[in-house]
Structures are given as structure tokens and as C-alpha cells.
Design a protein around this motif. Sequence first.
Motif, PDB file in Angstrom:
ATOM      1  N   ARG A   1      59.513  41.152  34.690  1.00 28.76           N
ATOM      2  CA  ARG A   1      60.345  39.924  34.768  1.00 28.76           C
ATOM      3  C   ARG A   1      60.473  39.631  36.389  1.00 28.76           C
ATOM      4  N   ALA A   2      59.783  40.709  37.395  1.00 29.60           N
ATOM      5  CA  ALA A   2      59.368  40.520  38.953  1.00 29.60           C
ATOM      6  C   ALA A   2      58.305  39.945  38.499  1.00 29.60           C
ATOM      7  N   PRO A   3      58.001  39.266  39.636  1.00 30.92           N
ATOM      8  CA  PRO A   3      57.184  38.066  39.906  1.00 30.92           C
ATOM      9  C   PRO A   3      55.583  38.965  40.442  1.00 30.92           C
ATOM     10  N   PHE A   4      54.451  38.440  40.209  1.00 32.06           N
ATOM     11  CA  PHE A   4      53.139  38.328  40.344  1.00 32.06           C
ATOM     12  C   PHE A   4      52.995  38.234  42.426  1.00 32.06           C
ATOM     13  N   LEU A   5      52.439  39.509  43.048  1.00 34.93           N
ATOM     14  CA  LEU A   5      52.316  39.152  44.484  1.00 34.93           C
ATOM     15  C   LEU A   5      50.920  39.246  44.784  1.00 34.93           C
ATOM     16  N   VAL A   6      50.549  38.389  46.087  1.00 29.66           N
ATOM     17  CA  VAL A   6      48.990  38.803  46.103  1.00 29.66           C
ATOM     18  C   VAL A   6      49.581  38.692  48.005  1.00 29.66           C
ATOM     19  N   HIS A   7      48.740  39.824  48.094  1.00 33.95           N
ATOM     20  CA  HIS A   7      48.515  40.605  49.702  1.00 33.95           C
ATOM     21  C   HIS A   7      47.364  39.232  50.353  1.00 33.95           C
ATOM     22  N   VAL A   8      47.877  38.596  51.589  1.00 35.63           N
ATOM     23  CA  VAL A   8      46.753  38.029  51.817  1.00 35.63           C
ATOM     24  C   VAL A   8      46.083  38.016  52.627  1.00 35.63           C
ATOM     25  N   LYS A   9      45.115  39.367  52.914  1.00 34.65           N
ATOM     26  CA  LYS A   9      44.109  40.216  52.907  1.00 34.65           C
ATOM     27  C   LYS A   9      42.709  40.183  51.582  1.00 34.65           C
ATOM     28  N   ASP A  10      44.243  40.348  50.522  1.00 32.72           N
ATOM     29  CA  ASP A  10      43.397  40.423  49.219  1.00 32.72           C
ATOM     30  C   ASP A  10      42.997  38.698  49.043  1.00 32.72           C
ATOM     31  N   LEU A  11      43.419  37.599  49.356  1.00 34.40           N
ATOM     32  CA  LEU A  11      43.540  36.203  48.892  1.00 34.40           C
ATOM     33  C   LEU A  11      42.366  35.787  50.050  1.00 34.40           C
ATOM     34  N   ALA A  12      42.874  36.104  51.956  1.00 35.48           N
ATOM     35  CA  ALA A  12      41.622  35.561  52.812  1.00 35.48           C
ATOM     36  C   ALA A  12      40.555  36.284  51.986  1.00 35.48           C
ATOM     37  N   ASP A  13      40.305  37.682  51.537  1.00 39.09           N
ATOM     38  CA  ASP A  13      39.035  38.170  51.051  1.00 39.09           C
ATOM     39  C   ASP A  13      38.016  37.522  50.617  1.00 39.09           C
ATOM     40  N   ALA A  14      39.261  36.814  49.038  1.00 39.38           N
ATOM     41  CA  ALA A  14      38.527  35.680  47.700  1.00 39.38           C
ATOM     42  C   ALA A  14      37.653  34.580  48.463  1.00 39.38           C
ATOM     43  N   VAL A  15      38.643  34.262  49.763  1.00 39.29           N
ATOM     44  CA  VAL A  15      38.830  32.755  50.049  1.00 39.29           C
ATOM     45  C   VAL A  15      37.050  32.816  50.501  1.00 39.29           C
ATOM     46  N   ASP A  16      36.872  33.136  51.521  1.00 35.25           N
ATOM     47  CA  ASP A  16      35.751  33.844  52.305  1.00 35.25           C
ATOM     48  C   ASP A  16      34.797  34.096  51.404  1.00 35.25           C
ATOM     49  N   LYS A  17      34.542  35.203  50.308  1.00 26.95           N
ATOM     50  CA  LYS A  17      33.456  35.419  50.025  1.00 26.95           C
ATOM     51  C   LYS A  17      33.103  34.091  49.155  1.00 26.95           C
ATOM     52  N   GLU A  18      34.133  33.463  47.919  1.00 26.46           N
ATOM     53  CA  GLU A  18      33.509  32.131  47.202  1.00 26.46           C
ATOM     54  C   GLU A  18      32.899  31.152  48.636  1.00 26.46           C
ATOM     55  N   ARG A  19      33.867  31.602  50.179  1.00 24.77           N
ATOM     56  CA  ARG A  19      32.727  30.567  50.962  1.00 24.77           C
ATOM     57  C   ARG A  19      31.092  30.434  51.143  1.00 24.77           C
ATOM     58  N   GLU A  20      31.299  31.907  51.493  1.00 21.15           N
ATOM     59  CA  GLU A  20      30.020  31.936  51.685  1.00 21.15           C
ATOM     60  C   GLU A  20      29.043  32.230  50.149  1.00 21.15           C
ATOM     61  N   ILE A  21      29.813  31.982  49.082  1.00 21.33           N
ATOM     62  CA  ILE A  21      28.509  31.956  48.427  1.00 21.33           C
ATOM     63  C   ILE A  21      28.620  30.203  48.168  1.00 21.33           C
TER      64      ILE A  21
END
Length: 90
Positions: A61-81
Motif C-alpha cells: 500500500r506504500a505509494p510509489f515515489l519519484v525523485h525530481v532529478k530522475d523526472l527532470a532527466d526524463a523530461v530533458d531527454k524527451e525534449r532533446e529527442i
Amino acid sequence: MMDSMQINTVDFLFLKYRSMTVSLLEVAKDYYPHISKAELLRRANSQELPFSVFKMDSSKRAPFLVHVKDLADAVDKEREIAAKNYAAFH
């Protein structure tokens, strides 16, 4: 002078969410509104998202968490593509 005022993606996300870790469901509202909660959790359980997710407790039941650095890396990678694809067409 304006260049020194630029903010990077990690800093922006930290300011937006006011935390270094964010609930996956909160991230999904902003970036994956088209994916159902069931599908999102399935992808999280199998680490199929473009960033890592984790739980602070082993409870199901514990929620999944995302670290903002990992999310930022994913956003930046998609933007580069996207920028490369745009440049290739224009």
C-alpha cells in the motif's frame, strides 16, 4: 544578465512540487493524464517508466515515489529527442 536567471529542470520541479520526492500519482496527473492508474502502477511495478520509482516501505500500500532529478532527466531527454526531430524536419 538574463542567462544567469535561467532555471534548470530539476530546480523547476523542486519548486513546483516543493519536495525532492513526489508521489507517482501526482507526477502522473501532470505528465501522464492519458494513462490509467492501473496501467501506471503496472508500469511502476515492472520499472517500465522513463524514470525510476521507489517506495519508502515494503508495504504493497506504500505509494510509489519519484525523485525530481530522475523526472527532470526524463523530461530533458524527451525534449532533446523532440528538438532533434524538429531540427531534422526544418
